[in-house]
Design an enzyme around this catalytic site. Structure first.
Site, PDB file in Angstrom:
ATOM      1  N   PHE A   1       0.807  -1.221   0.000  1.00  0.00           N
ATOM      2  CA  PHE A   1       0.000   0.000   0.000  1.00  0.00           C
ATOM      3  C   PHE A   1       0.837   1.266   0.000  1.00  0.00           C
ATOM      4  CE2 PHE A   1       0.662  -0.619   4.623  1.00  0.00           C
ATOM      5  CZ  PHE A   1       1.051   0.660   4.994  1.00  0.00           C
TER       6      PHE A   1
ATOM      7  N   LYS B   1      -1.459  -7.726  -8.693  1.00  0.00           N
ATOM      8  CA  LYS B   1      -2.386  -7.709  -7.555  1.00  0.00           C
ATOM      9  C   LYS B   1      -1.902  -6.609  -6.614  1.00  0.00           C
ATOM     10  CE  LYS B   1      -3.217  -8.507  -3.779  1.00  0.00           C
ATOM     11  NZ  LYS B   1      -3.684  -7.551  -2.687  1.00  0.00           N
TER      12      LYS B   1
ATOM     13  N   SER C   1       5.837  -6.962   3.854  1.00  0.00           N
ATOM     14  CA  SER C   1       6.431  -7.278   5.147  1.00  0.00           C
ATOM     15  C   SER C   1       7.193  -8.597   5.083  1.00  0.00           C
ATOM     16  CB  SER C   1       5.335  -7.361   6.209  1.00  0.00           C
ATOM     17  OG  SER C   1       4.522  -8.507   5.985  1.00  0.00           O
TER      18      SER C   1
ATOM     19  N   CYS D   1       9.682   1.416   3.240  1.00  0.00           N
ATOM     20  CA  CYS D   1      10.583   0.332   3.630  1.00  0.00           C
ATOM     21  C   CYS D   1      12.023   0.806   3.687  1.00  0.00           C
ATOM     22  CB  CYS D   1      10.457  -0.846   2.680  1.00  0.00           C
ATOM     23  SG  CYS D   1      11.098  -0.546   1.021  1.00  0.00           S
TER      24      CYS D   1
ATOM     25  N   GLU E   1       9.316  -3.825  12.829  1.00  0.00           N
ATOM     26  CA  GLU E   1       9.160  -2.797  11.807  1.00  0.00           C
ATOM     27  C   GLU E   1       7.862  -2.050  12.108  1.00  0.00           C
ATOM     28  OE1 GLU E   1       9.389  -2.308   6.960  1.00  0.00           O
ATOM     29  OE2 GLU E   1       8.306  -4.023   7.776  1.00  0.00           O
TER      30      GLU E   1
END
Length: 501
Positions: free
Chosen positions: A151, A175, A228, A283, A384
Site C-alpha cells: 500500500f 495484484k 512485510s 521500507c 518494523e
C-alpha cells in the site's frame, strides 16, 4: 457517492463477481470513499488466462522495436498524467501531493529503463570455439508473471515490476494493495491507451484469496513481491514449492550511523527527512539512528527541534509536510509502540500519539515521535513499526555500532554520516545490508542499478529492477551450432565426450 474499483482484465474493466468487497478510506477524514472488488480464485484464473492468451498471441515473440514503441508512448502518457496519478495516491494513501509526485517520478525511471531494453537483452556470441562451431547465449521471456505490491507505494512499486517484465516479452498480472487500488487501474488504462495489446497487463484486486490463487496457479511462471517479512517469507516458500521463480522483498529496520566528525546539522536534517517522510510508511525509512555517545545528546536535541516544526495535515493541503497513516488500525498499532516505550526503558523525547488536525478529527492522525536510549530488546526496536517513530540507540565506538547494526535480522538499507572517507569506506564494506548510503539517508538506487536487501529483507536470489530485474524476468539459453563446409567429409560416429579443441 462511493466509487467502485473493479478489475482490469484483457484490456477492459471487468466487474467483480465474487460478492466480496473491501472498503477504501480517505486517511485524512476516515470516511469510506471507495469500495474495491476482492477477487475469487476463479477471477484470478481469468486474469491469468488473459495473460496466457496474450503471450501466445505473439507478445512473447514480438519485436523489441514493437515493445519499446509502446513503452515510449506509455512514458509520455504517464508524464502528462502524473498529477492525476499523484492525486489518486494522496486520496487513498494520504501522503502529501509533492511526495506522491516524487513516487511517480521514481516509477517513471523504470519505465525509461524499459524503453532501453534493447541493449539489456543483447546476447553473446563466441565463434570458432571448435572447428566451425559457434556458441551463443540468449535470454528469453518466462511467459505469465505476477506482481503483488504494497500500500505504501501504489504506483511506484508496480512500475518497478511490470514495465521491465513486459519489455522482456512477458505478460503480467498485478495484484495491488486493496487499501489504495485506484492508481493501479489508471496505470493499466494508460498502458492500453499507449497501444499495449489486450491481456499483456492485467490488474486483479483482492486479499489473501487472490494472493494464494496466484501462488498456486500453474500458468504463473514467476512472482515478484514487496511487503512485510512474514508475508515475503510465505510467498517465497509457497511459490517456490509450486515451481515458480520468486523475488520477495520483505521488511526493514534501517539504521543510520552518525560518527562524531559528522556535520550534525546535516545529519539531523537527514534523520528527520528519512524517518518521518511519508509518515514513516517507507521500507527505506530510517527508523533507528545509532549515535556515538560523545555527540548523542546534541544530535537528539537537533532532531527534536526539527521534528517539532513539521506541519501535519491533509495531503491535499500544500502547507502539509506529512499526512495521516493509511488506516485507523495501523495508526493505533504505531501508537502502541510509543505508549509502551517508557516501560521498556526508552526516554520518550517526543510523543505524537495525541496529535489531531482541526477540522479532520476522524482522520488517521499521529504526530512525530522520538525515542532516545532505546534498547535492542525493546519492541520499538525489534519490530518494523512503519510509522513516524524514530529510535535513537547509543554506542561507545564504531565497532560497537557496527556490531549492533549487523546483529539486526533485517538488512535492507543503511547509512553513515561522517566526514572521514576511510571510515565511510570501511562501513560500506563491513555493514551487512543490501543498500548503503554515505551521507545519503535513503539510498534507493537509480533505475539502472538494482534495489534489494540482505537477510530477512529479501527472499530469493534476484533484487528488483536494474540488471537483476532483467535477469529475473528472462531465462538464459545457450546454443551451440556447427555448420560444416560442404566440401568436408562426414566425421563419422564418435562416442567420446565432445571436445572444444
Amino acid at each position: 457517492m462511493t466509487k467502485t474499483v473493479n478489475h482490469w482484465i484483457a484490456g477492459r474493466t471487468v466487474e467483480g463477481t465474487s460478492g466480496n468487497w473491501g472498503p477504501v478510506t480517505d486517511p485524512a477524514t476516515g470516511a469510506v470513499t471507495t469500495r474495491v472488488a476482492l477477487a475469487s480464485a476463479e477471477e484470478v484464473g481469468a486474469a491469468v488466462a488473459a495473460a496466457k492468451e496474450a503471450y501466445a498471441a505473439g507478445w512473447g515473440t514480438s519485436s523489441l522495436a514493437r515493445r519499446t514503441a509502446v513503452l515510449f508512448r506509455y512514458r509520455a502518457l504517464l508524464d502528462a498524467r502524473r498529477d492525476e496519478i499523484a492525486a489518486l495516491i494522496t486520496a487513498e494513501h494520504g501522503k502529501v501531493h509533492s511526495d506522491a509526485l516524487g513516487e511517480v517520478a521514481r516509477g517513471l525511471e523504470i519505465v525509461e529503463l524499459a524503453c532501453g531494453i534493447t541493449t539489456q537483452l543483447k546476447g553473446e556470441l563466441s565463434t570458432e570455439v571448435a572447428g566451425r562451431v559457434d556458441v551463443s547465449s540468449i535470454r528469453q521471456p518466462l511467459g505469465v508473471v505476477a506482481g503483488i505490491t504494497p500500500f505504501n507505494f501504489p504506483a511506484m512499486v508496480p512500475m518497478w515490476m511490470f514495465p521491465l517484465a513486459i519489455a522482456c516479452g512477458n505478460t503480467f498480472v498485478l495484484k495491488p494493495s486493496e487499501k489504495d487500488p485506484s492508481a493501479a487501474n489508471l496505470l493499466a488504462e494508460l498502458a492500453a491507451e499507449a497501444g499495449l495489446p489486450d491481456g499483456v497487463l492485467n490488474v486483479v484486486h483482492g486479499d489473501k484469496v487472490a494472493v494464494d490463487a496466484l501462488l498456486a496457479h500453474p500458468d504463473v511462471a514467476a512472482v515478484s513481491f514487496v511487503g512485510s517479512t512474514p508475508i515475503a517469507r510465505h510467498i517465497h516458500t509457497t511459490a517456490s514449492a509450486n515451481g515458480k521463480r520468486v523475488q520477495a522483498l520483505g521488511g526493514a529496520k534501517n539504521h543510520m550511523l552518525v560518527l562524531p566528525d559528522a556535520d550534525l546539522d546535516a545529519a539531523a536534517d537527514a534523520a528527520v527527512s528519512a524517518a518521518y517522510g511519508s509518515a514513516g510508511e517507507r521500507c527505506m525509512a530510517i527508523s533507528a539512528v545509532v549515535a556515538l555517545e560523545s555527540i548523542a545528546d546534541e544530535l537528539v536535541e537537533k532532531i527534536r527541534e526539527r521534528a517539532e516544526k513539521i506541519v501535519i495535515g491533509p495531503g491535499t493541503d500544500p502547507a502539509s509536510e506529512m499526512g495521516p497513516l493509511i488506516t485507523r488500525a495501523h495508526r493505533d498499532r504505531v501508537a502502541s509502540y510509543v505508549t509502551g516505550a517508557a516501560a521498556q526503558g526508552a526516554e520518550v523525547v517526543l510523543d505524537g500519539t495525541g496529535h489531531t488536525v482541526p477540522g479532520h478529527e476522524d482522520g488517521h492522525w499521529i504526530g512525530l515521535s522520538l525515542l532516545d536510549r532505546v534498547s535492542t530488546d525493546s519492541d520499538a526496536y525489534r519490530d518494523e513499526i512503519f510509522g513516524p517513530v524514530l529510535c535513537v540507540l547509543r554506542a561507545e565506538s564504531y565497532d560497537e555500532a557496527l556490531a549492533l547494526i549487523n546483529a539486526s535480522p533485517y538488512g535492507n538499507g543503511t547509512a553513515i554520516f561522517t566526514r572521514d572517507g576511510g571510515a565511510a569506506r570501511r562501513f560500506q564494506l563491513e555493514v551487512q545490508a543490501g543498500m548503503v548510503g554515505v551521507n545519503v539517508p535513503i539510498p534507493v538506487p537509480v533505475g539502472y542499478h538494482s534495489f534489494g536487501g540482505w537477510k530477512d529483507s529479501l527472499f530469493g536470489d534476484h533484487h528488483i529492477y536494474g540488471n537483476d530485474g532483467v535477469h529475473f524476468y528472462t531465462r538464459g539459453k545457450v546454443v551451440t551450432t556447427r555448420w560444416p563446409d560442404p566440401s568436408e567429409p562426414h566425421a563419422g560416429v564418435d562416442l567420446g565426450f565432445p571436445r572444444n579443441h
